[in-house]
Design a protein around this motif. Sequence first.
Motif, PDB file in Angstrom:
ATOM      1  N   TYR A  18       0.842  -1.197   0.000  1.00 54.66           N
ATOM      2  CA  TYR A  18       0.000   0.000   0.000  1.00 54.66           C
ATOM      3  C   TYR A  18       0.872   1.240   0.000  1.00 54.66           C
ATOM      4  N   GLN A  19       0.352   2.294  -0.592  1.00 49.81           N
ATOM      5  CA  GLN A  19       1.035   3.579  -0.503  1.00 49.81           C
ATOM      6  C   GLN A  19       0.916   4.124   0.914  1.00 49.81           C
ATOM      7  N   THR A  41       7.712  -2.901   6.368  1.00 49.94           N
ATOM      8  CA  THR A  41       8.842  -2.240   5.730  1.00 49.94           C
ATOM      9  C   THR A  41       8.332  -1.101   4.864  1.00 49.94           C
ATOM     10  N   ILE A  42       9.136  -0.038   4.763  1.00 42.50           N
ATOM     11  CA  ILE A  42       8.776   1.148   3.975  1.00 42.50           C
ATOM     12  C   ILE A  42       9.898   1.386   2.975  1.00 42.50           C
ATOM     13  N   TYR A  43       9.546   1.541   1.724  1.00 39.71           N
ATOM     14  CA  TYR A  43      10.555   1.735   0.683  1.00 39.71           C
ATOM     15  C   TYR A  43       9.959   2.574  -0.433  1.00 39.71           C
ATOM     16  N   LYS A  44      10.827   2.983  -1.353  1.00 35.12           N
ATOM     17  CA  LYS A  44      10.421   3.730  -2.544  1.00 35.12           C
ATOM     18  C   LYS A  44      10.919   3.016  -3.786  1.00 35.12           C
ATOM     19  N   ARG A  45      10.145   3.100  -4.846  1.00 30.09           N
ATOM     20  CA  ARG A  45      10.584   2.610  -6.158  1.00 30.09           C
ATOM     21  C   ARG A  45      11.137   3.791  -6.938  1.00 30.09           C
ATOM     22  N   ALA A  60       6.106   6.533  -1.400  1.00 25.09           N
ATOM     23  CA  ALA A  60       6.555   5.606  -0.368  1.00 25.09           C
ATOM     24  C   ALA A  60       5.527   4.492  -0.238  1.00 25.09           C
ATOM     25  N   PHE A  61       6.000   3.243  -0.208  1.00 26.28           N
ATOM     26  CA  PHE A  61       5.132   2.076  -0.131  1.00 26.28           C
ATOM     27  C   PHE A  61       5.362   1.350   1.182  1.00 26.28           C
ATOM     28  N   VAL A  62       4.315   0.679   1.658  1.00 26.95           N
ATOM     29  CA  VAL A  62       4.339  -0.053   2.920  1.00 26.95           C
ATOM     30  C   VAL A  62       3.906  -1.486   2.641  1.00 26.95           C
ATOM     31  N   SER A  63       4.650  -2.453   3.181  1.00 28.96           N
ATOM     32  CA  SER A  63       4.311  -3.848   2.979  1.00 28.96           C
ATOM     33  C   SER A  63       4.790  -4.656   4.172  1.00 28.96           C
ATOM     34  N   SER A  64       4.097  -5.752   4.434  1.00 28.01           N
ATOM     35  CA  SER A  64       4.526  -6.679   5.481  1.00 28.01           C
ATOM     36  C   SER A  64       5.516  -7.705   4.958  1.00 28.01           C
ATOM     37  N   VAL A  65       5.804  -7.680   3.646  1.00 27.98           N
ATOM     38  CA  VAL A  65       6.722  -8.621   3.016  1.00 27.98           C
ATOM     39  C   VAL A  65       7.947  -7.859   2.517  1.00 27.98           C
ATOM     40  N   LYS A  66       9.123  -8.362   2.848  1.00 26.00           N
ATOM     41  CA  LYS A  66      10.350  -7.765   2.334  1.00 26.00           C
ATOM     42  C   LYS A  66      10.561  -8.188   0.876  1.00 26.00           C
ATOM     43  N   ARG A  67      10.956  -7.266   0.077  1.00 28.73           N
ATOM     44  CA  ARG A  67      11.191  -7.571  -1.333  1.00 28.73           C
ATOM     45  C   ARG A  67      12.446  -8.414  -1.501  1.00 28.73           C
ATOM     46  N   LYS A  68      12.418  -9.310  -2.493  1.00 30.50           N
ATOM     47  CA  LYS A  68      13.573 -10.104  -2.865  1.00 30.50           C
ATOM     48  C   LYS A  68      13.876  -9.892  -4.341  1.00 30.50           C
TER      49      LYS A  68
END
Length: 555
Positions: free
Chosen positions: A130-131, A359-363, A369-377
């Motif tokens: 989610y954003q 986790t919070i990250y940007k593409r 800024a995006f929020v997810s319960s899964v870490k990207r691989k």
Amino acid sequence: MPEENIDKGNDNPVDLSGLSDIQFKTAWTPSFSPSEKKFGSDRNDRFRREGDDRKRRKFGGKKDGSFREKTFSDGDNRDSRKRRDGKKKFGGRKFEKPQPFVPTMEVLFYPDDAPFAKMAEEMKRLKRTYQLFEIAHLILEKNERFILLAKNLPDSDGNCAPLYCAQPLNVPFDDEHSAREASLGYYVEDMFERVEMECEAPKGNFQVVNKCVLTGDLLGAPNWHKYGEYVREYHKRKFPKMSFEEFSSKIEGVRDEASIASWIEGMKKREVYKLKAPEENEKDLVFDTWESASAFVAKKKGDSLVKKYEQVRMRGANLAGMPNGRIKRNIEEALKSQKRFPIVTANNLRGRLRRTGFTIYKRGSKSFAFVSSVKRKFLIEGESLSELPQKIFDFVTDNPEIKASEVPFKLLGIEIPKNNSSVEQAPENSEKSSPQEISSEEKAKITDAARELSWLVSEGYIVEYSDGTLQANPRMPKPKSEKTAVSDEPILKLKEEVPSESDASGEAQADETPEISSLKMEEPLPEEPDGQAKIKPSAENAEVSENSPEEISSN
């Protein structure tokens, strides 16, 4: 000419006065003479002259028939409806623009514990991304989902005026008296219930009874010892927005014996205040009026009715019960501003989300800024997954923003059924006019593809957004310092658990608040304007770009 035709004896000149009115007319010339007076000719001439004057003024002419050069100065437009003195052309009233609101308080919004816990649980179950602005909008959407922190801005000397908070709701006021009255109202409503009981009728010699002109209700005899309390309570219950002085002017006296008898009879059964949960020594306590009940509360609660703070913390659910005034206007304006662009609320959510395990990250550096319960691989160049997961990964890479519900069908080349609730509708360019019957073998393949897609999303190789669209993470280049060759064998699916980053401070407290049922936003969120202040990079607010496989770690 012969001489006999000449009149030698007539020396008088010829009279030509009769020819003065002779006109040489054409076929279209009016038959009447201009010198003749006709009915209405003066009025027609006057209207004709006025019409010519209007035409000359419209096109910049003068009354003498000449034309002047039309020039326009600053603010002087012929189509303007305002005069130079700032007044309207018609009406004579001055036009004033509404003044912009100037805040006198600083107001911040944070998520309430119970709604935030339910929202986090739903986000972890769906494993969607989610954003950050989307989550902030969800929290600000309803007052029951947030708490607010408010304090007065400092004055010219740098001092902040305190706030007087009415208990038990902690509602702020500017003065102690207003806060005390509000606190008494909250406690009386919470501790007492209104019940109808048989009471003793008023006793005395009553010659007149007062009556409310607006409702026609009998208020009581002026010489009754409880008349003042009943009138004030009637005013508070029936006309809370009307001043007591104005209400008093609507009272008239009635000397009718029938009205006096009716009032005495009606007072034998009336509503009283009774404690909801009385103690042992309070079971028989009954109060006739609100004032007597509030006096009991004031004696029992004492100085705990009002608390004085420099910064108040209040639940958003109590905002609707606040009286109109400066404080409520500041809170409502701040809430309206954050709903338009929730940059401050989104930044306040970062720490809470990380402590809850997100986790919070940007593409990219300029993305949301995006929020997810899964870490990207990320897959490194040369690596691959097993056959079916790799096939799904490549298919999503070639078809960005495809719906998750469509991938199993389009990957296998099977037409999407129209009656499938998970799919909006079948493709318009379908070759067949009606959906084909799906065999048991095809159903098994669709189930396997959906299972593998769910695994790819839960492991972080593919990102599923809140609207159901998918995006595969790009491959990363081989590290330059790597000495060992990359194995050609496919990577086996090993489900790794994402380490939890929650702590005791992020645990939600039990509370009765509405559940957040949906996390989907109907409209896209606006991009952050360049004029907004950016957050300084720190360990808490660190962000990674799409070019790096690292994720943000919690504090």
